[in-house]
Design a protein around this motif. Structure first.
Motif, PDB file in Angstrom:
ATOM      1  N   ILE A  27      -1.973   0.430   9.271  1.00 21.02           N
ATOM      2  CA  ILE A  27      -1.243   1.696   9.311  1.00 21.02           C
ATOM      3  C   ILE A  27      -0.180   1.719   8.204  1.00 21.02           C
ATOM      4  CG2 ILE A  27       0.392   3.075  10.670  1.00 21.02           C
ATOM      5  CD1 ILE A  27      -1.242   2.191  13.176  1.00 21.02           C
ATOM      6  N   THR A  28       0.484   0.587   8.011  1.00 23.62           N
ATOM      7  CA  THR A  28       1.478   0.480   6.936  1.00 23.62           C
ATOM      8  C   THR A  28       0.815   0.704   5.580  1.00 23.62           C
ATOM      9  OG1 THR A  28       2.806  -1.062   8.228  1.00 23.62           O
ATOM     10  CG2 THR A  28       3.173  -1.036   5.849  1.00 23.62           C
ATOM     11  N   LEU A  29      -0.290   0.017   5.356  1.00 27.55           N
ATOM     12  CA  LEU A  29      -1.005   0.143   4.084  1.00 27.55           C
ATOM     13  C   LEU A  29      -1.446   1.591   3.843  1.00 27.55           C
ATOM     14  CD1 LEU A  29      -2.432  -1.630   1.757  1.00 27.55           C
ATOM     15  CD2 LEU A  29      -4.476  -1.234   3.127  1.00 27.55           C
ATOM     16  N   ILE A  30      -2.033   2.214   4.842  1.00 22.97           N
ATOM     17  CA  ILE A  30      -2.523   3.585   4.691  1.00 22.97           C
ATOM     18  C   ILE A  30      -1.367   4.552   4.451  1.00 22.97           C
ATOM     19  CG2 ILE A  30      -3.617   5.511   5.925  1.00 22.97           C
ATOM     20  CD1 ILE A  30      -5.440   3.360   7.257  1.00 22.97           C
ATOM     21  N   SER A  31      -0.293   4.410   5.213  1.00 23.90           N
ATOM     22  CA  SER A  31       0.839   5.341   5.043  1.00 23.90           C
ATOM     23  C   SER A  31       1.473   5.183   3.666  1.00 23.90           C
ATOM     24  CB  SER A  31       1.868   5.157   6.153  1.00 23.90           C
ATOM     25  OG  SER A  31       2.455   3.890   6.116  1.00 23.90           O
ATOM     26  N   PHE A  32       1.546   3.962   3.145  1.00 29.14           N
ATOM     27  CA  PHE A  32       2.111   3.758   1.811  1.00 29.14           C
ATOM     28  C   PHE A  32       1.197   4.333   0.733  1.00 29.14           C
ATOM     29  CE2 PHE A  32       5.396   1.498   3.712  1.00 29.14           C
ATOM     30  CZ  PHE A  32       6.314   1.052   2.771  1.00 29.14           C
ATOM     31  N   ALA A  43       5.885   5.877   7.253  1.00 33.07           N
ATOM     32  CA  ALA A  43       5.765   4.660   6.443  1.00 33.07           C
ATOM     33  C   ALA A  43       6.869   3.664   6.794  1.00 33.07           C
ATOM     34  CB  ALA A  43       5.801   5.008   4.954  1.00 33.07           C
ATOM     35  N   LEU A  44       8.102   4.146   6.946  1.00 30.86           N
ATOM     36  CA  LEU A  44       9.217   3.251   7.282  1.00 30.86           C
ATOM     37  C   LEU A  44       9.056   2.652   8.682  1.00 30.86           C
ATOM     38  CD1 LEU A  44      12.249   5.178   5.760  1.00 30.86           C
ATOM     39  CD2 LEU A  44      11.293   3.003   4.975  1.00 30.86           C
ATOM     40  N   ILE A  45       8.655   3.461   9.641  1.00 30.45           N
ATOM     41  CA  ILE A  45       8.454   2.955  11.005  1.00 30.45           C
ATOM     42  C   ILE A  45       7.327   1.932  11.024  1.00 30.45           C
ATOM     43  CG2 ILE A  45       7.649   3.619  13.321  1.00 30.45           C
ATOM     44  CD1 ILE A  45       9.251   6.272  12.863  1.00 30.45           C
TER      45      ILE A  45
END
Length: 173
Positions: free
Chosen positions: A70-75, A39-41
C-alpha cells in the motif's frame, strides 16, 4: 498573411482544451494534496510494523507485506499525479529563475526529494523481498522507509512554509 479557417478553428480548439486542462490541474492538485495523507499514514504504519518486527523478532506477515505494498502504490500514485502537475503547470520551463525560493522549490527541490523518497521506498521493498529472514525484511523496510519519510516530511509544502511554497493542510484551505 492569410490564416485559413481550419487553422483558426484548431487554435480555438487548442485554447478550449487548455482552459479545460487548467480546471483539471486544480482537481489533480487537490487529489495530490489529499492522497499525501494516505501515503503518510501507509508509510507510518509500515515503519511501526517494521520496528515492532525488528525489535521483537516477529515473523514478516501478510499484513506487513500488504502495508508495504500500500505504501509503494500510494507513493507511486503520488509520483504520477505530481508529474502531471509538474509538466501541466510548466515548472520545467522555469529553470532560469532559481533565485526565487518558491520557483526553486517547485522546479527542483520538491521534485528531486520526492523522487528520491519514492526510490527509497521501492528499493527498500525490493531488497526486503529478496531475503527469507524475517528480521532482515523488517530491518530493511524500517530503515529505507524511515529515511524516505524524513525526506518527504522535509519537502511537503506545509502551511508554515514561506509564501509561494506553503499549501493548506487540505485543498482549498
Amino acid at each position: 498573411m492569410r490564416i485559413d479557417k481550419a487553422y483558426a478553428l484548431s487554435l480555438d480548439s487548442l485554447f478550449l482544451f487548455l482552459r479545460q486542462i487548467v480546471h483539471m490541474l486544480t482537481g489533480i492538485s487537490h487529489l495530490h494534496s489529499v492522497l499525501r495523507w494516505l501515503a503518510l499514514i501507509a508509510i507510518l504504519i509500515s515503519i511501526v510494523q517494521s520496528f515492532q518486527g525488528m525489535t521483537g523478532n516477529k515473523e514478516f506477515t501478510a499484513k506487513n507485506n500488504r502495508w508495504s505494498l500500500i505504501t509503494l502504490i500510494s507513493f507511486h500514485l503520488q509520483l504520477v499525479l505530481g508529474l502531471v502537475l509538474y509538466f501541466g503547470n510548466g515548472w520545467y520551463t522555469r529553470f532560469g529563475e532559481m533565485s526565487d525560493a518558491a520557483v526553486r522549490f517547485w522546479t527542483v527541490e520538491h521534485l528531486t526529494a520526492m523522487i528520491i523518497a519514492i526510490a527509497l521506498v521501492t528499493i527498500g521493498r525490493a531488497r526486503a523481498k529478496r531475503t527469507d529472514v524475517a528480521k532482515t525484511k523488517h530491518k530493511r523496510h524500517f530503515w529505507y522507509f524511515l529515511i524516505a519519510l524524513l525526506i518527504v516530511l522535509a519537502n511537503i509544502p506545509w502551511p508554515f512554509r514561506e509564501p509561494g511554497i506553503a499549501r493548506g493542510i487540505f485543498p482549498g484551505m
